[in-house]
Write an enzyme that holds these catalytic residues in place. Structure first.
Site, PDB file in Angstrom:
ATOM      1  N   HIS A  67     -12.326 -30.474  21.116  1.00  0.00           N
ATOM      2  CA  HIS A  67     -13.134 -29.639  20.228  1.00  0.00           C
ATOM      3  C   HIS A  67     -14.572 -29.515  20.710  1.00  0.00           C
ATOM      4  O   HIS A  67     -15.271 -28.576  20.348  1.00  0.00           O
ATOM      5  CB  HIS A  67     -13.093 -30.223  18.806  1.00  0.00           C
ATOM      6  CG  HIS A  67     -13.770 -29.372  17.771  1.00  0.00           C
ATOM      7  ND1 HIS A  67     -13.775 -27.991  17.800  1.00  0.00           N
ATOM      8  CD2 HIS A  67     -14.470 -29.710  16.652  1.00  0.00           C
ATOM      9  CE1 HIS A  67     -14.436 -27.525  16.763  1.00  0.00           C
ATOM     10  NE2 HIS A  67     -14.881 -28.532  16.057  1.00  0.00           N
ATOM     11  N   GLY A  78       0.843  -1.175   0.000  1.00  0.00           N
ATOM     12  CA  GLY A  78       0.000   0.000   0.000  1.00  0.00           C
ATOM     13  C   GLY A  78       0.886   1.236   0.000  1.00  0.00           C
ATOM     14  O   GLY A  78       2.120   1.138  -0.031  1.00  0.00           O
ATOM     15  N   GLU A 112      -4.181  -9.908   1.722  1.00  0.00           N
ATOM     16  CA  GLU A 112      -3.194 -10.023   2.793  1.00  0.00           C
ATOM     17  C   GLU A 112      -3.231 -11.362   3.521  1.00  0.00           C
ATOM     18  O   GLU A 112      -2.207 -11.852   3.992  1.00  0.00           O
ATOM     19  CB  GLU A 112      -3.367  -8.871   3.795  1.00  0.00           C
ATOM     20  CG  GLU A 112      -2.878  -7.525   3.281  1.00  0.00           C
ATOM     21  CD  GLU A 112      -3.947  -6.724   2.551  1.00  0.00           C
ATOM     22  OE1 GLU A 112      -4.976  -7.328   2.162  1.00  0.00           O
ATOM     23  OE2 GLU A 112      -3.762  -5.501   2.366  1.00  0.00           O
ATOM     24  N   GLU A 152       3.872   1.609   2.458  1.00  0.00           N
ATOM     25  CA  GLU A 152       4.978   0.655   2.348  1.00  0.00           C
ATOM     26  C   GLU A 152       5.921   0.984   1.198  1.00  0.00           C
ATOM     27  O   GLU A 152       7.013   0.405   1.107  1.00  0.00           O
ATOM     28  CB  GLU A 152       4.443  -0.771   2.138  1.00  0.00           C
ATOM     29  CG  GLU A 152       3.721  -1.342   3.330  1.00  0.00           C
ATOM     30  CD  GLU A 152       2.356  -0.712   3.517  1.00  0.00           C
ATOM     31  OE1 GLU A 152       2.115  -0.112   4.580  1.00  0.00           O
ATOM     32  OE2 GLU A 152       1.532  -0.776   2.591  1.00  0.00           O
TER      33      GLU A 152
END
Length: 529
Positions: free
Chosen positions: A278, A26, A48, A29
């Site tokens: 779980h 972006g 991303e 950066e």
């Protein structure tokens, strides 16, 4: 002598052997990429989360931290699903996130990250936005050392856009210990318990293969003639599944774990939690008469173990210390564990019927090289895969430890980048694939010979199969779980990736052989029942 922050960071990355940058850039950066050096490689992901998934696979396969570049708060937000998975996978990763220029931060500028260091927590080991531009190289160095220290994991450094051109002193890379050795006294207790046991069982987790302890664990299991189970929800395989001591896979349910471990007087959780559940359960965590011992690199996991003795430290070093102990003569008289019951051979089914997942897995096992690497994200098909697609060698199986979807397809790209001489097979459900389908574009652009196999059952099968646990009756409609009319051939070809569909069981083996020999990425869409 001074240099720019940018040059100081690039020199550090060279010293850390981190010259591959995964990103989706972006505006904040862009200064990092001015005059991008020829000895660096930029791997672009189209979203991303895909970027972090590719970096995860690459880091796991290279055993070194991957360097990731994301865009401010929005980019980190998009990536959070796979940052969470990297945290659960214990994957070392240095994530940099762009920030707006320091001079306008007091004015809440467009696209800035208001609490950059808090945003990724608690799924990074450490995060920082350096107080001064001159401190950025030191922050990158510290981030690398922290990411690589056991238990490994992702870290984040937020870097304002105007920091890269500031002058600073260079920072030299240092040698910093990344491994720990378990406390000798506790390890001696575990060794004594192993020597005294009559019917020991090992429960191996992802940390065994992650810490390159596969061969040592095989030797230790053979010494003690121990039955070896794979821990629930393990993201790696830690034991050859054709070995005479291999017992199978533990489910993430307390009562079933206790039932499967019945008859063992010692349970050694090795590189694994004791245990990952779980669903809600009740009763004891171990069968009657069994003692629990554990070797784990993560002190947090050791802290919540419900009972027994836990030694904290590197798996490979700990197992090597156990192997260094003298062998008691009594071990030679220990009985062999009961052999594992092998599944029946899967049949292709009647003409005109869709193939079973079991037949697909069995056929793949027959045509693939056993040294090829399987990167899997097909949760509903995993028990069938475990029955019909045995993993026989170290570092040939990867999946997510988190349960979060969107990791498998980009991780396959990262593993293929890290191991260019290996065939990588992405084994994916149709629902899972749609979380990160953009990874096909990266595979095509990088010309990676990955075979993506999509098990197309047109539904979120894991949810439908899990529904009775929450009171749904057989045949009752479950909202939001059907996936009609997905065309993976069109999705693949639209991103530059070859693709083929197979419906006929008689054609499956030939289609898979051709796909596995393809020099380009190819997607095989398999319609399954």
């Amino acid at each position: 002598m001074t240099t720019t922050v940018r040059e100081a960071v690039l020199d550090l990355l060279r010293a850390f052997n981190m010259t591959t940058i995964f990103g989706n850039p972006g505006s904040t950066e862009l200064p990092l990429f001015l005059d991008f050096p020829d000895d660096f490689r930029y791997v672009l992901g189209l979203q991303e989360s895909v970027v972090v998934g590719m970096a995860d696979g690459y880091a796991q396969a290279t055993h070194n931290a991957a360097f990731v570049n994301l865009h401010s708060a929005a980019g980190v937000g998009h990536a959070m699903g796979n940052i969470f998975t990297a945290h659960k996978n214990r994957t070392p990763m240095v994530i940099t996130a762009g920030q707006q220029a320091r001079s306008i931060l007091p004015f809440d500028p467009f696209l800035f990250s208001g609490q950059a260091t808090e945003l990724p927590k608690p799924y990074v080991k450490w995060s920082i936005e350096p107080a001064r531009a001159e401190d950025v190289p030191l922050a990158i160095a510290r981030a690398y050392y922290i990411a690589m220290q056991q238990p490994r994991g992702p870290v984040l450094v937020s870097i304002p856009a105007d920091d890269w051109t500031r002058r600073c002193e260079p920072v030299a890379a240092r040698r910093v210990s990344t491994e720990t050795r378990p406390e000798p006294q506790l390890l001696a207790l575990i060794g004594d318990a192993l020597d005294a046991a009559k019917r020991p069982a090992f429960v191996v987790g992802a940390a065994v293969d992650r810490d390159r302890a596969w061969d040592d664990v095989v030797r230790l299991a053979e010494r003690h003639n121990a039955a070896v189970w794979v821990a629930p929800m393990s993201g790696r395989c830690g034991f050859p599944e054709d070995h005479r001591l291999f017992a199978g896979f533990l489910p993430a349910m307390r009562e079933k774990i206790v039932a499967l471990l019945a008859g063992h007087d010692l349970v050694f959780a090795l590189g694994a939690a004791a245990f990952t559940y779980h669903v809600e359960g009740a009763g004891p965590h171990l069968p009657a008469g069994a003692e629990l011992v554990q070797l784990i690199e993560d002190p947090a996991i050791a802290a919540w173990a419900p009972e027994g003795t836990s030694a904290v430290g590197g798996i490979r070093l700990g197992v090597q210390d156990l192997l260094a102990r003298p062998v008691p003569p009594a071990l030679a008289d220990r009985e062999d564990p009961q052999p594992r019951a092998l599944p029946a051979r899967a049949e292709p089914g009647a003409s005109g019927e869709l193939m079973s997942v079991a037949f697909v897995m069995q056929t793949l096992a027959e045509v693939r090289d056993a040294h090829s690497i399987v990167v899997e994200e097909a949760p509903s098909s995993r028990p069938v895969m475990q029955a019909h697609l045995p993993i026989l060698h170290s570092e040939t199986f990867y999946t997510m430890c988190s349960g979060g979807l969107g990791h498998g397809m980009p991780a396959a790209v990262g593993v293929a980048l890290a191991k260019p001489g290996k065939k990588v097979i992405g084994l994916l459900g149709d629902g899972s694939s749609m979380y990160s389908i953009q990874a096909l574009w990266s595979a095509a652009q990088l010309k990676l010979p990955i075979t993506f196999i999509i098990l197309k059952n047109r539904r979120y099968a894991a949810l439908q199969e899990f529904a009775p646990t929450f009171g749904f009756k057989p045949g009752e409609t479950l909202q939001g779980t059907d996936l009609p009319e997905l065309d993976f051939l069109a999705l693949a070809r639209g991103q530059g990736c070859d693709a083929v569909n197979v419906v006929d069981a008689d054609q499956l083996a030939d289609v898979l052989r051709e796909a596995l020999n393809s020099p380009r990425p190819i997607l095989v869409e398999v319609d399954v029942a």
